[in-house]
Scaffold this motif. Structure first.
Motif, PDB file in Angstrom:
ATOM      1  N   VAL A  47      17.130  16.602  18.176  1.00 50.72           N
ATOM      2  CA  VAL A  47      16.963  17.512  19.321  1.00 50.72           C
ATOM      3  C   VAL A  47      18.317  17.705  20.025  1.00 50.72           C
ATOM      4  O   VAL A  47      18.693  18.836  20.361  1.00 50.72           O
ATOM      5  CB  VAL A  47      15.900  16.977  20.303  1.00 50.72           C
ATOM      6  CG1 VAL A  47      15.842  17.844  21.552  1.00 50.72           C
ATOM      7  CG2 VAL A  47      14.529  16.914  19.635  1.00 50.72           C
ATOM      8  N   THR A  48      19.057  16.617  20.211  1.00 48.43           N
ATOM      9  CA  THR A  48      20.358  16.717  20.899  1.00 48.43           C
ATOM     10  C   THR A  48      21.334  17.556  20.084  1.00 48.43           C
ATOM     11  O   THR A  48      22.069  18.388  20.628  1.00 48.43           O
ATOM     12  CB  THR A  48      20.938  15.304  21.153  1.00 48.43           C
ATOM     13  OG1 THR A  48      19.960  14.524  21.849  1.00 48.43           O
ATOM     14  CG2 THR A  48      22.201  15.366  21.987  1.00 48.43           C
ATOM     15  N   ARG A  49      21.328  17.353  18.766  1.00 51.40           N
ATOM     16  CA  ARG A  49      22.244  18.130  17.925  1.00 51.40           C
ATOM     17  C   ARG A  49      21.912  19.618  17.965  1.00 51.40           C
ATOM     18  O   ARG A  49      22.793  20.465  18.181  1.00 51.40           O
ATOM     19  CB  ARG A  49      22.181  17.633  16.471  1.00 51.40           C
ATOM     20  CG  ARG A  49      23.222  18.305  15.579  1.00 51.40           C
ATOM     21  CD  ARG A  49      23.047  17.937  14.128  1.00 51.40           C
ATOM     22  NE  ARG A  49      21.828  18.519  13.558  1.00 51.40           N
ATOM     23  CZ  ARG A  49      21.387  18.287  12.316  1.00 51.40           C
ATOM     24  NH1 ARG A  49      22.062  17.480  11.533  1.00 51.40           N
ATOM     25  NH2 ARG A  49      20.283  18.856  11.871  1.00 51.40           N
ATOM     26  N   ASP A  78       7.441  18.336  15.511  1.00 52.78           N
ATOM     27  CA  ASP A  78       7.537  16.929  15.129  1.00 52.78           C
ATOM     28  C   ASP A  78       9.028  16.615  15.104  1.00 52.78           C
ATOM     29  O   ASP A  78       9.753  17.061  14.203  1.00 52.78           O
ATOM     30  CB  ASP A  78       6.898  16.691  13.752  1.00 52.78           C
ATOM     31  CG  ASP A  78       7.029  15.232  13.318  1.00 52.78           C
ATOM     32  OD1 ASP A  78       7.734  14.447  13.999  1.00 52.78           O
ATOM     33  OD2 ASP A  78       6.432  14.876  12.283  1.00 52.78           O
ATOM     34  N   ILE A  79       9.502  15.855  16.078  1.00 56.08           N
ATOM     35  CA  ILE A  79      10.952  15.663  16.228  1.00 56.08           C
ATOM     36  C   ILE A  79      11.564  14.832  15.109  1.00 56.08           C
ATOM     37  O   ILE A  79      12.783  14.765  14.996  1.00 56.08           O
ATOM     38  CB  ILE A  79      11.336  15.055  17.602  1.00 56.08           C
ATOM     39  CG1 ILE A  79      10.662  13.694  17.821  1.00 56.08           C
ATOM     40  CG2 ILE A  79      11.059  16.017  18.726  1.00 56.08           C
ATOM     41  CD1 ILE A  79      11.306  12.887  18.928  1.00 56.08           C
ATOM     42  N   THR A  80      10.742  14.223  14.273  1.00 59.18           N
ATOM     43  CA  THR A  80      11.305  13.456  13.156  1.00 59.18           C
ATOM     44  C   THR A  80      11.672  14.371  11.984  1.00 59.18           C
ATOM     45  O   THR A  80      12.297  13.918  11.028  1.00 59.18           O
ATOM     46  CB  THR A  80      10.320  12.379  12.644  1.00 59.18           C
ATOM     47  OG1 THR A  80       9.168  13.020  12.101  1.00 59.18           O
ATOM     48  CG2 THR A  80       9.907  11.443  13.758  1.00 59.18           C
ATOM     49  N   SER A  91      11.482  21.248  11.621  1.00 56.34           N
ATOM     50  CA  SER A  91      10.628  21.463  12.789  1.00 56.34           C
ATOM     51  C   SER A  91      11.480  21.607  14.054  1.00 56.34           C
ATOM     52  O   SER A  91      11.237  22.493  14.891  1.00 56.34           O
ATOM     53  CB  SER A  91       9.655  20.278  12.907  1.00 56.34           C
ATOM     54  OG  SER A  91       8.755  20.473  13.952  1.00 56.34           O
ATOM     55  N   VAL A  92      12.501  20.771  14.193  1.00 56.64           N
ATOM     56  CA  VAL A  92      13.363  20.824  15.381  1.00 56.64           C
ATOM     57  C   VAL A  92      14.208  22.097  15.368  1.00 56.64           C
ATOM     58  O   VAL A  92      14.387  22.756  16.396  1.00 56.64           O
ATOM     59  CB  VAL A  92      14.243  19.557  15.475  1.00 56.64           C
ATOM     60  CG1 VAL A  92      15.201  19.651  16.662  1.00 56.64           C
ATOM     61  CG2 VAL A  92      13.374  18.312  15.594  1.00 56.64           C
ATOM     62  N   ARG A  93      14.688  22.487  14.184  1.00 58.52           N
ATOM     63  CA  ARG A  93      15.453  23.743  14.088  1.00 58.52           C
ATOM     64  C   ARG A  93      14.577  24.924  14.503  1.00 58.52           C
ATOM     65  O   ARG A  93      15.005  25.818  15.226  1.00 58.52           O
ATOM     66  CB  ARG A  93      15.933  23.970  12.650  1.00 58.52           C
ATOM     67  CG  ARG A  93      17.141  23.162  12.311  1.00 58.52           C
ATOM     68  CD  ARG A  93      18.030  23.886  11.294  1.00 58.52           C
ATOM     69  NE  ARG A  93      19.207  23.089  11.032  1.00 58.52           N
ATOM     70  CZ  ARG A  93      19.441  22.429   9.905  1.00 58.52           C
ATOM     71  NH1 ARG A  93      18.592  22.490   8.907  1.00 58.52           N
ATOM     72  NH2 ARG A  93      20.546  21.729   9.758  1.00 58.52           N
ATOM     73  N   LEU A 144      12.023  24.844  16.470  1.00 62.17           N
ATOM     74  CA  LEU A 144      11.770  24.750  17.919  1.00 62.17           C
ATOM     75  C   LEU A 144      12.905  25.393  18.711  1.00 62.17           C
ATOM     76  O   LEU A 144      12.672  26.247  19.588  1.00 62.17           O
ATOM     77  CB  LEU A 144      11.639  23.266  18.315  1.00 62.17           C
ATOM     78  CG  LEU A 144      11.708  22.955  19.803  1.00 62.17           C
ATOM     79  CD1 LEU A 144      10.496  23.522  20.526  1.00 62.17           C
ATOM     80  CD2 LEU A 144      11.819  21.457  20.037  1.00 62.17           C
ATOM     81  N   VAL A 145      14.133  25.010  18.416  1.00 59.71           N
ATOM     82  CA  VAL A 145      15.267  25.522  19.184  1.00 59.71           C
ATOM     83  C   VAL A 145      15.462  27.024  18.895  1.00 59.71           C
ATOM     84  O   VAL A 145      15.768  27.808  19.806  1.00 59.71           O
ATOM     85  CB  VAL A 145      16.540  24.689  18.885  1.00 59.71           C
ATOM     86  CG1 VAL A 145      17.766  25.316  19.525  1.00 59.71           C
ATOM     87  CG2 VAL A 145      16.343  23.263  19.413  1.00 59.71           C
ATOM     88  N   GLY A 146      15.215  27.416  17.663  1.00 62.18           N
ATOM     89  CA  GLY A 146      15.283  28.847  17.326  1.00 62.18           C
ATOM     90  C   GLY A 146      14.278  29.648  18.148  1.00 62.18           C
ATOM     91  O   GLY A 146      14.590  30.714  18.689  1.00 62.18           O
ATOM     92  N   ARG A 147      13.073  29.123  18.272  1.00 55.44           N
ATOM     93  CA  ARG A 147      12.026  29.802  19.053  1.00 55.44           C
ATOM     94  C   ARG A 147      12.415  29.860  20.537  1.00 55.44           C
ATOM     95  O   ARG A 147      12.229  30.880  21.207  1.00 55.44           O
ATOM     96  CB  ARG A 147      10.698  29.042  18.875  1.00 55.44           C
ATOM     97  CG  ARG A 147       9.542  29.560  19.678  1.00 55.44           C
ATOM     98  CD  ARG A 147       8.943  30.817  19.080  1.00 55.44           C
ATOM     99  NE  ARG A 147       7.971  31.412  19.972  1.00 55.44           N
ATOM    100  CZ  ARG A 147       7.643  32.697  19.997  1.00 55.44           C
ATOM    101  NH1 ARG A 147       8.217  33.544  19.151  1.00 55.44           N
ATOM    102  NH2 ARG A 147       6.751  33.156  20.826  1.00 55.44           N
ATOM    103  N   MET A 148      12.979  28.763  21.041  1.00 56.07           N
ATOM    104  CA  MET A 148      13.410  28.712  22.449  1.00 56.07           C
ATOM    105  C   MET A 148      14.419  29.828  22.735  1.00 56.07           C
ATOM    106  O   MET A 148      14.286  30.575  23.705  1.00 56.07           O
ATOM    107  CB  MET A 148      14.037  27.327  22.722  1.00 56.07           C
ATOM    108  CG  MET A 148      14.625  27.142  24.101  1.00 56.07           C
ATOM    109  SD  MET A 148      13.344  26.910  25.337  1.00 56.07           S
ATOM    110  CE  MET A 148      14.265  27.251  26.857  1.00 56.07           C
ATOM    111  N   VAL A 149      15.411  29.956  21.877  1.00 55.95           N
ATOM    112  CA  VAL A 149      16.458  30.961  22.094  1.00 55.95           C
ATOM    113  C   VAL A 149      15.881  32.369  21.912  1.00 55.95           C
ATOM    114  O   VAL A 149      16.209  33.300  22.658  1.00 55.95           O
ATOM    115  CB  VAL A 149      17.645  30.710  21.129  1.00 55.95           C
ATOM    116  CG1 VAL A 149      18.660  31.831  21.213  1.00 55.95           C
ATOM    117  CG2 VAL A 149      18.304  29.368  21.449  1.00 55.95           C
TER     118      VAL A 149
END
Ligand SMILES: NC(=O)c1ccc[n+]([C@@H]2O[C@H](COP(=O)([O-])OP(=O)(O)OC[C@H]3O[C@@H](n4cnc5c(N)ncnc54)[C@H](O)[C@@H]3O)[C@@H](O)[C@H]2O)c1
Length: 273
Positions: free
Chosen positions: A126-128, A66-68, A72-74, A76-81
């Protein structure tokens, strides 16, 4: 297009995001993470990506976000890396559109805030987080056959709109949120330039996706109105927007950053239609 890295596609469960995820897979990306608030939709797109991928080592994963929500966004990016070791491309397609035009005098605050929360605050988060993750990774040569293009730590592409440039009656929250999308893309491009990260904003006009079909089903004659308003004479295919996104991730756009890239069939060229 020389696409060989790993892509995070946020809002990849539908429409333009889905078209981007599929094009990354077709163009040779090593990995695609499809993130969406609707995990079932993201999982379906992952299955489709695997069916069309051209990289023999291709890996894809679906994840709910949920990008709001900052946590959740942290996550997401942690999982991506964690999964891919590196994020070469981050695409922000998650967003909402207008289903019914409302004049400013009747616009509820809660509706204005809903658009800013998803289309602007979500895009900022997401950009940050993508900027932080990309800055931490080693730079890579952009193109071995063209060394003058230098090195890169990654490319971020945000989805703006023709509404990033112009106004349309009755859609104030959308226009405000999409002007902000272009502004945050320009400023993050500037802040990230010395780190070898490019940030651009693709600005489509009407594109044939579930978002626009939902709007069409509520407004009689909207399909004809769109065809008449677009100089090229038709609505865009989601694949045509994905083409621009993949270009802005590829070595061919190595000198492009901070741009609002209109893909609008000429819609914003004139008010006299
Ligand atoms: N379709 C168009 O005509 C058009 C035109 C200009 C700009 N855009 C922009 O392109 C982007 C994609 O639009 P689309 O037409 O593909 O829409 P879409 O509705 O088909 O896809 C948007 C996706 O975002 C997801 N999403 C919504 N809120 C979310 C949240 N809080 N967290 C995570 N995911 C969330 C949805 O589940 C959906 O899968 C949007 O930013 C939109 O404003 C679309």
């Amino acid at each position: 297009m020389d696409i060989s890295g790993n892509a995070l596609v946020v809002g990849g469960g539908s429409g333009i995001g889905k078209a981007c995820a599929l094009l990354f897979a077709k163009e040779g990306a090593a990995g695609v993470m499809v993130a969406d608030i609707r995990i079932d939709a993201a999982a379906d797109v992952v299955a489709e990506c695997k069916a069309v991928a051209t990289n023999h080592q291709f890996h894809a994963e679906a994840i709910q976000v949920d990008i709001t929500r900052e946590d959740s966004v942290r996550g997401l990016v942690g999982r991506m890396v964690h999964v891919f070791n590196r994020m070469d491309y981050c695409i922000n397609c998650a967003g909402i559109g207008v289903q019914k035009a409302v004049d400013i005098a009747g616009m509820p605050l809660v509706e204005f805030q809903r658009f800013l929360d998803i289309n602007t605050v979500g895009m900022f988060l997401v950009t940050r987080e993508a900027s932080i993750a990309m800055r931490a990774q080693e730079p890579r040569v952009v193109s071995k056959s063209s060394p003058g293009r230098g090195t890169t730590r990654g490319a971020i592409v945000n989805l703006g709109s023709g509404s990033s440039m112009i106004a349309t009656p009755g859609v104030l929250p959308y226009t405000a949120s999409k002007h902000a999308a272009l502004g945050l893309s320009k400023n993050s491009a500037l802040d990230n330039a010395s780190h070898g990260i490019r940030v651009n904003c693709v600005c489509p006009s009407w594109t044939d996706t579930p978002m626009v079909r939902a709007a069409m089903s509520g407004v009689e004659g909207l399909a004809e109105l769109i065809d008449a308003a677009v100089p090229i004479g038709r609505i865009a295919m989601a694949e045509e927007i994905a083409d621009a996104v993949i270009f802005l991730c590829s070595p061919r756009s190595s000198y492009v950053t901070g741009c609002g890239f209109l893909v609008d069939g000429g819609t914003t060229l004139t008010a006299l239609r």
